[in-house]
Each structure stands twice: as structure tokens, then as C-alpha cells.
Design a protein around this motif. Structure first.
Motif, PDB file in Angstrom:
ATOM      1  N   TYR A  12     -59.215  53.095  99.148  1.00  0.00           N
ATOM      2  CA  TYR A  12     -59.651  51.777  99.586  1.00  0.00           C
ATOM      3  C   TYR A  12     -59.270  51.543 101.036  1.00  0.00           C
ATOM      4  O   TYR A  12     -58.233  52.022 101.490  1.00  0.00           O
ATOM      5  CB  TYR A  12     -58.974  50.682  98.742  1.00  0.00           C
ATOM      6  N   THR A  13     -60.082  50.763 101.730  1.00  0.00           N
ATOM      7  CA  THR A  13     -59.658  50.298 103.054  1.00  0.00           C
ATOM      8  C   THR A  13     -58.566  49.251 102.886  1.00  0.00           C
ATOM      9  O   THR A  13     -57.683  49.135 103.722  1.00  0.00           O
ATOM     10  CB  THR A  13     -60.830  49.723 103.870  1.00  0.00           C
ATOM     11  N   ASN A  14     -58.604  48.502 101.779  1.00  0.00           N
ATOM     12  CA  ASN A  14     -57.568  47.531 101.439  1.00  0.00           C
ATOM     13  C   ASN A  14     -57.266  47.690  99.952  1.00  0.00           C
ATOM     14  O   ASN A  14     -58.104  47.363  99.110  1.00  0.00           O
ATOM     15  CB  ASN A  14     -58.038  46.109 101.754  1.00  0.00           C
ATOM     16  N   ILE A  15     -56.100  48.182  99.628  1.00  0.00           N
ATOM     17  CA  ILE A  15     -55.732  48.469  98.241  1.00  0.00           C
ATOM     18  C   ILE A  15     -55.803  47.231  97.352  1.00  0.00           C
ATOM     19  O   ILE A  15     -56.009  47.324  96.148  1.00  0.00           O
ATOM     20  CB  ILE A  15     -54.342  49.143  98.177  1.00  0.00           C
ATOM     21  N   ASN A  16     -55.685  46.042  97.949  1.00  0.00           N
ATOM     22  CA  ASN A  16     -55.753  44.805  97.162  1.00  0.00           C
ATOM     23  C   ASN A  16     -57.118  44.606  96.507  1.00  0.00           C
ATOM     24  O   ASN A  16     -57.221  43.937  95.479  1.00  0.00           O
ATOM     25  CB  ASN A  16     -55.384  43.601  98.025  1.00  0.00           C
ATOM     26  N   ASP A  17     -58.179  45.189  97.078  1.00  0.00           N
ATOM     27  CA  ASP A  17     -59.490  45.132  96.431  1.00  0.00           C
ATOM     28  C   ASP A  17     -59.451  45.874  95.101  1.00  0.00           C
ATOM     29  O   ASP A  17     -60.012  45.414  94.106  1.00  0.00           O
ATOM     30  CB  ASP A  17     -60.577  45.738  97.331  1.00  0.00           C
ATOM     31  N   GLY A  18     -58.793  47.008  95.063  1.00  0.00           N
ATOM     32  CA  GLY A  18     -58.648  47.766  93.824  1.00  0.00           C
ATOM     33  C   GLY A  18     -57.768  47.056  92.809  1.00  0.00           C
ATOM     34  O   GLY A  18     -58.047  47.086  91.613  1.00  0.00           O
ATOM     35  N   ILE A  19     -56.727  46.409  93.284  1.00  0.00           N
ATOM     36  CA  ILE A  19     -55.854  45.634  92.391  1.00  0.00           C
ATOM     37  C   ILE A  19     -56.648  44.496  91.756  1.00  0.00           C
ATOM     38  O   ILE A  19     -56.536  44.235  90.555  1.00  0.00           O
ATOM     39  CB  ILE A  19     -54.636  45.084  93.164  1.00  0.00           C
ATOM     40  N   ASN A  52     -55.186  56.553  90.248  1.00  0.00           N
ATOM     41  CA  ASN A  52     -54.368  56.443  91.452  1.00  0.00           C
ATOM     42  C   ASN A  52     -55.173  55.718  92.525  1.00  0.00           C
ATOM     43  O   ASN A  52     -56.308  56.104  92.818  1.00  0.00           O
ATOM     44  CB  ASN A  52     -53.985  57.826  91.980  1.00  0.00           C
ATOM     45  N   LEU A  53     -54.588  54.679  93.119  1.00  0.00           N
ATOM     46  CA  LEU A  53     -55.230  53.934  94.200  1.00  0.00           C
ATOM     47  C   LEU A  53     -54.477  54.192  95.496  1.00  0.00           C
ATOM     48  O   LEU A  53     -53.251  54.127  95.521  1.00  0.00           O
ATOM     49  CB  LEU A  53     -55.212  52.426  93.904  1.00  0.00           C
ATOM     50  N   PHE A  54     -55.237  54.476  96.549  1.00  0.00           N
ATOM     51  CA  PHE A  54     -54.658  54.725  97.867  1.00  0.00           C
ATOM     52  C   PHE A  54     -55.322  53.811  98.885  1.00  0.00           C
ATOM     53  O   PHE A  54     -56.524  53.564  98.798  1.00  0.00           O
ATOM     54  CB  PHE A  54     -54.924  56.170  98.318  1.00  0.00           C
ATOM     55  N   GLN A  55     -54.559  53.353  99.847  1.00  0.00           N
ATOM     56  CA  GLN A  55     -55.142  52.636 100.976  1.00  0.00           C
ATOM     57  C   GLN A  55     -55.218  53.614 102.143  1.00  0.00           C
ATOM     58  O   GLN A  55     -54.211  53.996 102.717  1.00  0.00           O
ATOM     59  CB  GLN A  55     -54.294  51.422 101.357  1.00  0.00           C
ATOM     60  N   ASP A  56     -56.433  54.045 102.446  1.00  0.00           N
ATOM     61  CA  ASP A  56     -56.671  55.005 103.526  1.00  0.00           C
ATOM     62  C   ASP A  56     -58.076  54.759 104.043  1.00  0.00           C
ATOM     63  O   ASP A  56     -59.061  55.150 103.414  1.00  0.00           O
ATOM     64  CB  ASP A  56     -56.522  56.427 102.999  1.00  0.00           C
TER      65      ASP A  56
END
Length: 121
Positions: A12-19, A52-56
Motif C-alpha cells: 500500500y502507499t498508505n497501510i491505513n487503507d489496508g487496515i 501481510n500488509l506493507f507500506q511501500d
């Protein structure tokens, strides 16, 4: 050779979107988190599934994954999601639809990933 589980990585560009999608909407639980690391990361789990979620930002721009979650009660899942997170319903499949291949489906999307919720009868 035997495999027990597939664990996808989502960038994700912003991990909070995945959350928002996986934890707040679909009910996954964060079981490990490194939100303050140089590359923020977390593991979310539900019903034996793990993601697994990554912010990258660079990798997020290269990867736009789509996943299917199979359920035995699509009406219940749809009722909960459409009541709590209607903005996440995909505009191309925002309601339970019987597909030509025999599955009932509806879809969700956030800024990075798509999920098709599916039930086979």
C-alpha cells in the motif's frame, strides 16, 4: 510436497487503507505490527487466513492485486459490509450477483486492492 497455507503480501502507499478494508470492514485482526518501522508492516489474520500488509509506495504502484474470499453465507457478509462500509463496494459489482460460472459474488475495493466475496452453491 505439501503446502499448508498461502500468505499474500499486499503493498500500500498508505497501510491505513489496508487496515480500513481488512480489519475494520472484513473483521481481520492485526496479530503483528511494525507501524513505526522504516517500511511499515503488519500481519492480519482471520479464520486461518493470513495476509501481510506493507507500506511501500514504489511497490504499491507496481502491484494491484485482486483476491477472492469464499464464504458459505454471502448474504450475511454482504449485509454487514453494505451497512458498515458501503463506500468500499466496487462500482462494477456492488450487489450479490449470480455469475455465469455459478458463483454468487459481490466485490470490494480500496485504493490498492480488490476483493471478490464469493459463495458457491
Amino acid at each position: 510436497m505439501k503446502f499448508n497455507k498461502l500468505v499474500p503480501n499486499i503493498f500500500y502507499t498508505n497501510i491505513n487503507d489496508g487496515i480500513e478494508l481488512l480489519v475494520n470492514c472484513l473483521g481481520f485482526t492485526v496479530t503483528h505490527e511494525e507501524f513505526h518501522a522504516q517500511t511499515p508492516f503488519c500481519v492480519v489474520e482471520k479464520d486461518g487466513l493470513r495476509i501481510n500488509l506493507f507500506q511501500d509506495e514504489a511497490l504499491a504502484k507496481e502491484h494491484y492485486p485482486e483476491f477472492r474470499l469464499v464464504t458459505s453465507d454471502i448474504e450475511e457478509v454482504f449485509a454487514k459490509i453494505s451497512a458498515s462500509h458501503p463506500a468500499l463496494l466496487h462500482p462494477n459489482l456492488p450487489a450479490i450477483t449470480l455469475r455465469p460460472w455459478g458463483a454468487k459474488e459481490f466485490a470490494l475495493m480500496d485504493k490498492q486492492v480488490g476483493f471478490i466475496i464469493q459463495q458457491w452453491d
